[in-house]
Scaffold this motif. Structure first.
Motif, PDB file in Angstrom:
ATOM      1  N   ALA A   1       0.823  -1.212   0.000  1.00 29.88           N
ATOM      2  CA  ALA A   1       0.000   0.000   0.000  1.00 29.88           C
ATOM      3  C   ALA A   1       0.861   1.268   0.000  1.00 29.88           C
ATOM      4  CB  ALA A   1      -0.911  -0.017   1.228  1.00 29.88           C
ATOM      5  N   GLN A   2       1.942   1.259   0.786  1.00 31.01           N
ATOM      6  CA  GLN A   2       2.736   2.490   0.909  1.00 31.01           C
ATOM      7  C   GLN A   2       3.592   2.763  -0.329  1.00 31.01           C
ATOM      8  OE1 GLN A   2       4.989   2.477   4.571  1.00 31.01           O
ATOM      9  NE2 GLN A   2       3.188   2.963   5.803  1.00 31.01           N
ATOM     10  N   LEU A   3       3.985   1.715  -1.050  1.00 33.42           N
ATOM     11  CA  LEU A   3       4.887   1.937  -2.189  1.00 33.42           C
ATOM     12  C   LEU A   3       4.146   2.120  -3.514  1.00 33.42           C
ATOM     13  CD1 LEU A   3       7.760  -0.532  -1.233  1.00 33.42           C
ATOM     14  CD2 LEU A   3       7.748   1.953  -1.046  1.00 33.42           C
ATOM     15  N   ARG A   4       2.854   1.792  -3.497  1.00 36.64           N
ATOM     16  CA  ARG A   4       2.094   1.954  -4.737  1.00 36.64           C
ATOM     17  C   ARG A   4       2.120   3.399  -5.245  1.00 36.64           C
ATOM     18  NH1 ARG A   4      -3.180   0.097  -3.487  1.00 36.64           N
ATOM     19  NH2 ARG A   4      -2.433  -2.023  -3.642  1.00 36.64           N
ATOM     20  N   PRO A   5       1.883   4.412  -4.370  1.00 31.02           N
ATOM     21  CA  PRO A   5       1.908   5.806  -4.875  1.00 31.02           C
ATOM     22  C   PRO A   5       3.260   6.201  -5.459  1.00 31.02           C
ATOM     23  CG  PRO A   5       0.986   5.701  -2.651  1.00 31.02           C
ATOM     24  CD  PRO A   5       1.532   4.353  -2.951  1.00 31.02           C
ATOM     25  N   LEU A   6       4.307   5.482  -5.074  1.00 30.23           N
ATOM     26  CA  LEU A   6       5.642   5.786  -5.613  1.00 30.23           C
ATOM     27  C   LEU A   6       5.889   5.131  -6.963  1.00 30.23           C
ATOM     28  CD1 LEU A   6       8.312   5.522  -2.780  1.00 30.23           C
ATOM     29  CD2 LEU A   6       7.964   7.403  -4.360  1.00 30.23           C
ATOM     30  N   GLY A   7       4.923   4.314  -7.384  1.00 29.32           N
ATOM     31  CA  GLY A   7       5.074   3.611  -8.664  1.00 29.32           C
ATOM     32  C   GLY A   7       5.836   2.305  -8.541  1.00 29.32           C
ATOM     33  N   ILE A   8       5.867   1.756  -7.347  1.00 32.08           N
ATOM     34  CA  ILE A   8       6.510   0.443  -7.145  1.00 32.08           C
ATOM     35  C   ILE A   8       5.408  -0.563  -6.857  1.00 32.08           C
ATOM     36  CG2 ILE A   8       8.170  -0.882  -5.775  1.00 32.08           C
ATOM     37  CD1 ILE A   8       9.493   1.795  -5.008  1.00 32.08           C
ATOM     38  N   ALA A   9       5.353  -1.603  -7.681  1.00 31.87           N
ATOM     39  CA  ALA A   9       4.293  -2.604  -7.513  1.00 31.87           C
ATOM     40  C   ALA A   9       4.831  -3.776  -6.685  1.00 31.87           C
ATOM     41  CB  ALA A   9       3.809  -3.089  -8.877  1.00 31.87           C
ATOM     42  N   ILE A  10       4.392  -3.835  -5.436  1.00 35.30           N
ATOM     43  CA  ILE A  10       4.819  -4.926  -4.542  1.00 35.30           C
ATOM     44  C   ILE A  10       3.769  -6.024  -4.570  1.00 35.30           C
ATOM     45  CG2 ILE A  10       5.249  -5.566  -2.116  1.00 35.30           C
ATOM     46  CD1 ILE A  10       7.479  -3.836  -3.082  1.00 35.30           C
ATOM     47  N   THR A  11       4.221  -7.264  -4.717  1.00 34.84           N
ATOM     48  CA  THR A  11       3.298  -8.394  -4.659  1.00 34.84           C
ATOM     49  C   THR A  11       3.640  -9.256  -3.449  1.00 34.84           C
ATOM     50  OG1 THR A  11       3.365  -8.426  -7.055  1.00 34.84           O
ATOM     51  CG2 THR A  11       2.335 -10.335  -5.985  1.00 34.84           C
ATOM     52  N   PRO A  12       2.816  -9.222  -2.394  1.00 38.56           N
ATOM     53  CA  PRO A  12       3.065 -10.099  -1.252  1.00 38.56           C
ATOM     54  C   PRO A  12       2.860 -11.556  -1.661  1.00 38.56           C
ATOM     55  CG  PRO A  12       1.538  -8.338  -0.666  1.00 38.56           C
ATOM     56  CD  PRO A  12       1.659  -8.347  -2.158  1.00 38.56           C
ATOM     57  N   GLN A  13       3.741 -12.411  -1.183  1.00 41.49           N
ATOM     58  CA  GLN A  13       3.660 -13.816  -1.591  1.00 41.49           C
ATOM     59  C   GLN A  13       3.951 -14.702  -0.373  1.00 41.49           C
ATOM     60  OE1 GLN A  13       6.021 -14.342  -5.133  1.00 41.49           O
ATOM     61  NE2 GLN A  13       5.497 -16.494  -5.252  1.00 41.49           N
ATOM     62  N   VAL A  14       2.987 -15.513   0.008  1.00 45.53           N
ATOM     63  CA  VAL A  14       3.164 -16.361   1.188  1.00 45.53           C
ATOM     64  C   VAL A  14       3.763 -17.711   0.779  1.00 45.53           C
ATOM     65  CG1 VAL A  14       0.784 -17.232   1.085  1.00 45.53           C
ATOM     66  CG2 VAL A  14       2.036 -17.322   3.240  1.00 45.53           C
ATOM     67  N   VAL A  15       4.728 -18.184   1.567  1.00 45.59           N
ATOM     68  CA  VAL A  15       5.399 -19.453   1.263  1.00 45.59           C
ATOM     69  C   VAL A  15       5.592 -20.225   2.568  1.00 45.59           C
ATOM     70  CG1 VAL A  15       7.430 -20.524   0.202  1.00 45.59           C
ATOM     71  CG2 VAL A  15       6.694 -18.282  -0.574  1.00 45.59           C
ATOM     72  N   GLU A  16       5.428 -21.530   2.509  1.00 47.53           N
ATOM     73  CA  GLU A  16       5.654 -22.377   3.697  1.00 47.53           C
ATOM     74  C   GLU A  16       7.099 -22.198   4.165  1.00 47.53           C
ATOM     75  OE1 GLU A  16       7.079 -25.850   5.750  1.00 47.53           O
ATOM     76  OE2 GLU A  16       7.486 -25.617   3.606  1.00 47.53           O
ATOM     77  N   TRP A  17       7.304 -22.181   5.480  1.00 40.95           N
ATOM     78  CA  TRP A  17       8.577 -21.785   6.082  1.00 40.95           C
ATOM     79  C   TRP A  17       9.766 -22.575   5.535  1.00 40.95           C
ATOM     80  CZ3 TRP A  17      11.245 -18.117   7.882  1.00 40.95           C
ATOM     81  CH2 TRP A  17      12.239 -18.241   8.845  1.00 40.95           C
ATOM     82  N   GLY A  18       9.647 -23.892   5.501  1.00 43.59           N
ATOM     83  CA  GLY A  18      10.755 -24.714   5.010  1.00 43.59           C
ATOM     84  C   GLY A  18      11.073 -24.414   3.554  1.00 43.59           C
ATOM     85  N   THR A  19      10.022 -24.225   2.775  1.00 42.06           N
ATOM     86  CA  THR A  19      10.209 -23.914   1.359  1.00 42.06           C
ATOM     87  C   THR A  19      10.843 -22.536   1.193  1.00 42.06           C
ATOM     88  OG1 THR A  19       8.212 -25.188   0.946  1.00 42.06           O
ATOM     89  CG2 THR A  19       8.989 -23.830  -0.868  1.00 42.06           C
ATOM     90  N   LEU A  20      10.406 -21.596   2.015  1.00 43.10           N
ATOM     91  CA  LEU A  20      10.962 -20.233   1.938  1.00 43.10           C
ATOM     92  C   LEU A  20      12.455 -20.246   2.260  1.00 43.10           C
ATOM     93  CD1 LEU A  20      10.424 -17.180   1.595  1.00 43.10           C
ATOM     94  CD2 LEU A  20      10.023 -17.069   4.046  1.00 43.10           C
ATOM     95  N   LEU A  21      12.826 -20.984   3.314  1.00 41.85           N
ATOM     96  CA  LEU A  21      14.244 -21.054   3.667  1.00 41.85           C
ATOM     97  C   LEU A  21      15.048 -21.643   2.520  1.00 41.85           C
ATOM     98  CD1 LEU A  21      14.132 -22.208   7.409  1.00 41.85           C
ATOM     99  CD2 LEU A  21      14.617 -19.940   6.501  1.00 41.85           C
ATOM    100  N   ASN A  22      14.472 -22.637   1.888  1.00 46.14           N
ATOM    101  CA  ASN A  22      15.145 -23.251   0.756  1.00 46.14           C
ATOM    102  C   ASN A  22      15.316 -22.250  -0.383  1.00 46.14           C
ATOM    103  OD1 ASN A  22      14.846 -25.240  -1.871  1.00 46.14           O
ATOM    104  ND2 ASN A  22      16.051 -26.083  -0.203  1.00 46.14           N
ATOM    105  N   GLN A  23      14.289 -21.454  -0.614  1.00 43.37           N
ATOM    106  CA  GLN A  23      14.331 -20.496  -1.729  1.00 43.37           C
ATOM    107  C   GLN A  23      15.331 -19.361  -1.486  1.00 43.37           C
ATOM    108  OE1 GLN A  23      10.303 -19.201  -2.329  1.00 43.37           O
ATOM    109  NE2 GLN A  23       9.691 -21.080  -3.350  1.00 43.37           N
ATOM    110  N   ILE A  24      15.488 -18.962  -0.215  1.00 42.07           N
ATOM    111  CA  ILE A  24      16.390 -17.820   0.023  1.00 42.07           C
ATOM    112  C   ILE A  24      17.808 -18.264   0.366  1.00 42.07           C
ATOM    113  CG2 ILE A  24      14.487 -16.323   0.725  1.00 42.07           C
ATOM    114  CD1 ILE A  24      15.315 -16.622   3.603  1.00 42.07           C
ATOM    115  N   ASN A  25      17.953 -19.479   0.923  1.00 48.33           N
ATOM    116  CA  ASN A  25      19.277 -19.905   1.418  1.00 48.33           C
ATOM    117  C   ASN A  25      20.086 -20.732   0.421  1.00 48.33           C
ATOM    118  OD1 ASN A  25      18.917 -18.671   3.855  1.00 48.33           O
ATOM    119  ND2 ASN A  25      18.308 -20.503   4.946  1.00 48.33           N
ATOM    120  N   THR A  26      19.449 -21.212  -0.621  1.00 44.97           N
ATOM    121  CA  THR A  26      20.176 -22.050  -1.559  1.00 44.97           C
ATOM    122  C   THR A  26      20.905 -21.166  -2.573  1.00 44.97           C
ATOM    123  OG1 THR A  26      18.378 -23.616  -1.349  1.00 44.97           O
ATOM    124  CG2 THR A  26      19.955 -24.042  -3.104  1.00 44.97           C
ATOM    125  N   PRO A  27      22.241 -21.138  -2.524  1.00 45.70           N
ATOM    126  CA  PRO A  27      22.976 -20.199  -3.383  1.00 45.70           C
ATOM    127  C   PRO A  27      22.661 -20.364  -4.865  1.00 45.70           C
ATOM    128  CG  PRO A  27      24.437 -21.109  -1.723  1.00 45.70           C
ATOM    129  CD  PRO A  27      23.137 -21.865  -1.618  1.00 45.70           C
TER     130      PRO A  27
END
Lengths: 572, 328
Positions: A430-456
């Protein structure tokens, strides 16, 4: 009549079932079903402690009950421990560390009565107290400290906080037992070299010396029958339900003597509403970290007290600067400037927090007062930075594009079930939309999220809402150093020679006065590079029943003075 | 009958092993492993790799499967990767908790559901039938975790703090912290008090469904000729209903028994979480999220056995309530 009979029968059946599982007395030390190791050591503990009289006096007596959502998976095994609650119980409840920190975060004697650091010779020598005994009656000696050190520096143990020992000489070359109460380490002079000894509980060599290092994690010592030397003696552990401890009547008088409480019970209650109910109905005395939304109910209850204290954790949005639209630091700075983080602290934490600009918490000696207002909410400056970086809304659809026509669309991931992080992602949208930045919130299961961010090789994210808990010794090497860009926690992929230089230098400066200017430069550089949008430093909350007296809470933790807690006789 | 039971049990062995195999490989497809949950800047990549090796997670999935299967066939379910205890010890401690909760809920649900269903059938189309139908539907359509929270707010928080009722129920756990110091009578009472709200939360939802089945089944039965004959013989209404009609009316309930039994072991997870009841459902769901595959596999094994046992018991109950059914 028949209806009544049936109801009576079912009630009878229920009573029978209730009794069926009531055969084992939880409090009595039952050895049935325990591993051989426990069957050998626990009777020795009971025999030794039965020799001691329990102290009497106005403050002595009663049971304190703490309720929290999490189990302590590694229990009292300091050799494999990584979670905060286990570590607190090891340090302050069941085991002892060589030193602890005073309220100004300076090391003070605990198991070690003194220490000496010879910078020239690279030697750190500890002299131990002579009146500390393991709960089975064996004296705690320098050999226990040596054993602990050998095991935590043995790669096969896989001691989680391996970075503690970066500047220590590992293994046998790094430690010498001078006499039964004196132990010496070989260590290169470096910043906060005492910090590991505040955290790592000393473990009993006489019980664990024969256990191969890779088997320590799963040894019954940790969760079935720990034998410590701290103020509380292990009584029982029911998986997913509770840990209970009783007073150690042999705790040294020189350290204040035995604790006031007869018993201390740590209960695991995974649902926040139930936890709050148990606090409000006085079934627990202390609710660890209630949610900010629960504070009005705690404040409204006459018998309860809400406490807030600064803590060592902060929440952030980690940016993957490998992504083309996030590779320019000006874009990341613009995002931070475009977020009203003070408003986020108010909305998400009900004000229990402080806007952050770096990972150094406000109570820390290295905290830089001058950066409090850096990157404060300033949409005009944010827009200017975006334009400077070539992001302009060229087609008038409300979202900025670069010269190639690529839209400034960013997904922000958070873990399933974490309401605060979900709210943060939505507020960002909501706060970045007026600045022209389109943020898409995306929910991910914790184990999967760790895998997505921690795997080089993967790093399947743009931004992630997450949090870190720091130690008093702050070392951001694995987060921002170029060497860490392809390591698990190098989320941002930062490669900045100036940051590298500062990180490397800071770890080797012993004197705080000398380190302060470097910390200032480091925090300023972090603001320029902006690998994270730091959101806030948390103020941790505690819901306390007023019957529990003299509870100290600060950044050192929740259990720091548990041996001094007491309950007035008429409220036990 | 015995031959039938033995045949069914033998045929269940490949079924259970097949389920375990599928679950093992499905779990291995999930991203991450138990070691990946250890996140701290102090954990170096080398340490993470060593933790993986110590946990046996550095092996290829087929090797891990063969090791797990061969150990399991020898009765060794391994060691939990997150709780650091032998899985069998954990299950031996946790399973009785689930059994107590489930069996209490089962008794309450079936006793309550059957009685309400019979009552509604007897009072068919009268206001009480309508009211009970609406109330039943209300509970049937209610999520159990929400019901559980409401029960806590009313019978625990409200009863103690707001209305000062003489009896209020604890909101969590299996016993009070003072349990070891209670007399046997007080211990029994303490256990029953802790059991009441979780078993009621589970039972209310189930009972509402059972009552609907029993009502429908009984309505069909009490219209049949042999019931009219029983009444014309001058038997009391109580005997007609409970001796003659109920036995036939219970045949569909036997099916429900088989269906609900495994659900109670695996489906009580939300109730176990809300009431901090240390049970199998919570254990296995936590293990799934933490990628603790030895616990998940052992839990799956127990649940699979429960499904087989539930169906077997249902088959036996068919024969008990319906003499026409004979198994060869």
């Amino acid at each position: 009549m028949s209806f009544r009979s049936l109801s009576a029968a079912s009630a009878l059946g229920m009573t029978f079932l209730a009794g069926a599982c009531g055969g084992v007395d939880q409090g009595a030390r039952s050895l049935a079903g325990l591993p051989q190791f426990c069957q050998e050591v626990l009777p020795r503990v009971d025999a030794y402690l039965s020799q001691f009289e329990h102290p009497s006096g106005e403050r002595y007596g009663g049971t304190a009950v703490i309720g929290s959502i999490g189990e302590m998976p590694e229990g009292m095994n300091a050799l494999v421990s990584s979670d905060y609650t286990s570590s607190q119980h090891q340090s302050f409840v069941n085991l002892m560390t060589l030193v602890d920190f005073d309220p100004s975060f300076q090391p003070r004697p605990y198991l070690a009565e003194s220490w000496e650091f010879d910078q020239e010779a690279h030697e750190l020598t500890f002299r131990l107290r002579d009146d500390v005994f393991w709960h089975d009656g064996t004296p705690t000696t320098a050999y226990d400290v040596e054993f602990t050190y050998l095991r935590v520096t043995d790669p096969e143990t896989a001691f989680p906080n391996g970075a503690f020992w970066t500047h220590y000489v590992p293994g046998r070359d790094g430690v010498v037992v001078v006499d039964s109460l004196t132990v010496r380490f070989s260590v290169a002079p470096h910043a906060e070299f005492m910090d590991p000894w505040r955290t790592v509980g000393i473990m009993p060599v006489h019980l664990l010396r024969d256990i191969p290092s890779p088997e320590l994690r799963q040894h019954p010592y940790g969760t079935r029958c720990p034998v410590g030397n701290g103020p509380f003696v292990f009584e029982s552990h029911q998986v997913d339900a509770a840990w209970s401890f009783v007073r150690n009547p042999a705790f040294p008088k020189g350290l204040g003597g035995p604790p006031y409480l007869d018993r201390y019970v740590y209960r695991i209650i995974p649902e926040q509403t139930t936890l709050l109910t148990e606090l409000l109905t006085e079934n627990i005395d202390y609710l660890v970290a209630p949610g900010p939304d629960q504070t009005p109910q705690i404040e409204a209850a006459r018998m309860l007290e809400l406490r807030a204290f600064p803590f060592r954790s902060y929440d952030l949005v980690g940016w993957n600067a490998r992504r083309p639209h996030l590779s320019d630091a000006r874009v990341r700075q613009a995002i931070t400037l475009g977020l009203n983080r003070a408003e986020i602290v108010q909305a998400i934490r009900q004000g229990y927090g402080e806007v952050a600009n770096a990972g150094v918490p406000p109570f820390h000696w290295a905290f830089l007062e001058g950066i409090r207002d850096s990157l404060s909410y300033d949409p005009t400056r944010a827009a200017g930075l975006l334009e400077e970086a070539g992001w302009v809304d060229r087609d008038g659809d409300g979202v900025r594009e670069n010269a190639d026509g690529s839209r400034l669309e960013i997904s922000v991931k958070y873990n399933l079930g974490n309401q605060q992080r979900e709210d943060i992602a939505q507020i960002m949208q909501a706060q970045l939309r007026p600045l022209g930045i389109a943020i898409t919130p995306q929910v991910v299961e914790w184990g999967t999220l760790l895998n997505q961010i921690n795997t080089p090789e993967n790093r399947d994210f743009d931004g992630v809402v997450i949090g870190w808990v720091t130690e008093f010794k702050i070392d951001d090497h694995d987060l921002f150093h170029s060497e860490a860009a392809n390591q698990p926690f190098g989320w941002s992929g930062t490669r900045d020679p100036e940051l590298d230089r500062l990180i490397d230098t800071l770890q080797m400066v012993v004197e705080r006065e000398e380190a302060l200017p470097l910390w200032r430069d480091f925090q300023h550089r972090l603001i320029e590079v902006q690998p994270y949008t730091y959101l806030y430093h948390l103020e941790r909350l505690a819901g306390l029943n007023r019957r529990l007296q003299d509870v100290e809470l600060d950044a050192r933790g929740e259990w720091i003075n548990i041996k001094d807690w007491w309950i007035p006789a008429d409220l036990r | 009958m015995m031959t039938f039971l033995i045949r069914r049990l033998l045929s269940a062995i490949p079924l259970v092993l097949g389920i375990a195999t599928i679950v093992f490989f499905l779990l291995s497809l999930a991203p991450g492993d138990a070691a990946s949950f250890l996140i701290s800047p102090n954990i170096t990549p080398e340490v993470l790799e060593q933790i993986r090796a110590n946990m046996g997670l550095d092996q290829p999935v087929h090797i891990r499967y063969l090791r797990w299967m061969s150990a399991m066939l020898r009765g060794d379910f391994g060691v939990s990767l997150t709780r650091n205890q032998p899985v069998l010890d954990i299950i031996a401690e946790i399973l009785p908790n689930t059994l107590v909760l489930s069996l209490c809920a089962f008794l309450l649900a079936f006793a309550g559901g059957i009685l309400i269903g019979v009552f509604q059938a007897v009072r068919h189309n009268r206001p009480t039938d309508g009211i009970l139908s609406v109330v039943g539907l209300f509970f049937y359509s209610m999520p159990s975790f929400w019901l559980a929270l409401m029960l806590i707010l009313v019978f625990s928080l409200g009863a103690r703090n707001l209305w000062g009722w003489p009896i209020w129920f604890p909101a969590s756990g299996m016993t009070s912290v003072d349990y070891p110091f209670m007399s046997p009578g007080e211990q029994l009472r303490d256990r029953a008090m802790h059991l009441f709200l979780p078993s009621l939360s589970l039972a209310l939802v189930l009972a509402a469904g059972i009552a609907r089945y029993v009502r429908g089944s009984m309505l069909e039965v009490i219209r049949q000729d042999y019931i009219r004959t029983a009444r014309s013989k001058g038997l009391s209404e109580f005997k007609v209903i409970f001796k003659h009609a109920l036995r036939n009316g219970l045949i569909p309930v036997a099916t429900l028994f088989g269906l609900y039994l495994p659900f109670l072991f695996s489906g009580a997870v939300l109730i176990e979480t809300v009431f901090a009841w240390p049970g199998m459902g919570r254990l296995v769901v936590d293990a799934i999220f933490q990628r603790d595959y030895p616990v998940v596999m052992a839990g799956t094994f127990v649940f699979a056995i429960m499904v087989v046992a539930g169906n077997l018991i249902a088959d036996v109950l068919y024969a008990v309530v319906d003499p026409r059914i004979r198994y060869e």
